[in-house]
Enzyme design. Structure first.
Site, short mmCIF file in Angstrom:
data_model
loop_
_atom_site.label_atom_id
_atom_site.label_comp_id
_atom_site.label_asym_id
_atom_site.label_seq_id
_atom_site.Cartn_x
_atom_site.Cartn_y
_atom_site.Cartn_z
N GLY A 150 0.80 -1.28 -0.11
CA GLY A 150 0.04 -0.05 -0.08
C GLY A 150 0.73 1.43 0.03
O GLY A 150 0.13 2.40 0.22
N CYS A 151 2.06 1.34 -0.16
CA CYS A 151 2.91 2.62 -0.34
C CYS A 151 3.21 2.85 -1.52
O CYS A 151 3.18 1.98 -2.68
CB CYS A 151 4.19 2.15 0.40
SG CYS A 151 4.39 1.95 2.10
N GLN A 152 3.29 3.84 -2.03
CA GLN A 152 3.19 4.63 -3.51
C GLN A 152 4.69 4.20 -3.94
O GLN A 152 4.75 3.80 -5.03
CB GLN A 152 3.25 5.94 -3.16
CG GLN A 152 3.28 6.83 -4.56
CD GLN A 152 3.12 8.28 -4.54
OE1 GLN A 152 2.86 8.66 -3.50
NE2 GLN A 152 3.72 9.10 -5.58
#
Length: 140
Positions: free
Chosen positions: A50-52
């Site tokens: 869920g991290c860019q």
């Protein structure tokens, strides 16, 4: 040093800066001091979901405390994980699990991040606490 004392230190440090440009620069500088993850732990299983950008975190028990190392391919994200590792590394798993993260709001970090980076921040905290839960379970 306790988690709360470290959080208060970070709040004090961020309050010294006039604007967010200076705070971002400080976060970038903190990222340069991050205890880097060993290349052998830069695996998909250690990526924060869920991290860019890519953020790898490795945790291990050292006596009765959890020690974290990490890396990221983005300089701001590296600074964010450096702050979190500074707070949670070398702490007892139960203390990590019970720790509040209000200091993030007090320094204004979440509100000054893009929605995807703010989501990544939440996922980073969650993952560090999940490691602590796993190690606490082993201690019981």
């Amino acid at each position: 040093m306790t988690i709360e004392a470290i959080q208060n230190e970070i709040i004090d440090e961020f309050s010294m800066f006039e604007d967010w440009e200076e705070r971002y620069q400080y976060m970038i500088d903190l990222g340069k001091t991050l205890p880097l993850i060993d290349e052998k732990y830069k695996l998909d299983t250690n990526l924060i979901k869920g991290c860019q950008s890519k953020v790898w975190v490795h945790a291990e028990m050292d006596n009765d405390t959890v020690r974290f190392t990490a890396d990221s391919d983005a300089i701001i994200t590296k600074g964010i994980i450096a702050i979190l590792i500074r707070v949670f590394s070398n702490q007892h798993p139960q203390n990590i699990i019970e720790a509040n993260t209000e200091f993030i709001d007090k320094i204004g970090l979440k509100e000054h991040l893009s929605p995807t980076r703010a989501n990544g921040l939440v996922n980073m905290v969650k993952q560090l606490k999940l490691y602590a839960i796993a190690y606490q379970t082993q201690l019981n």
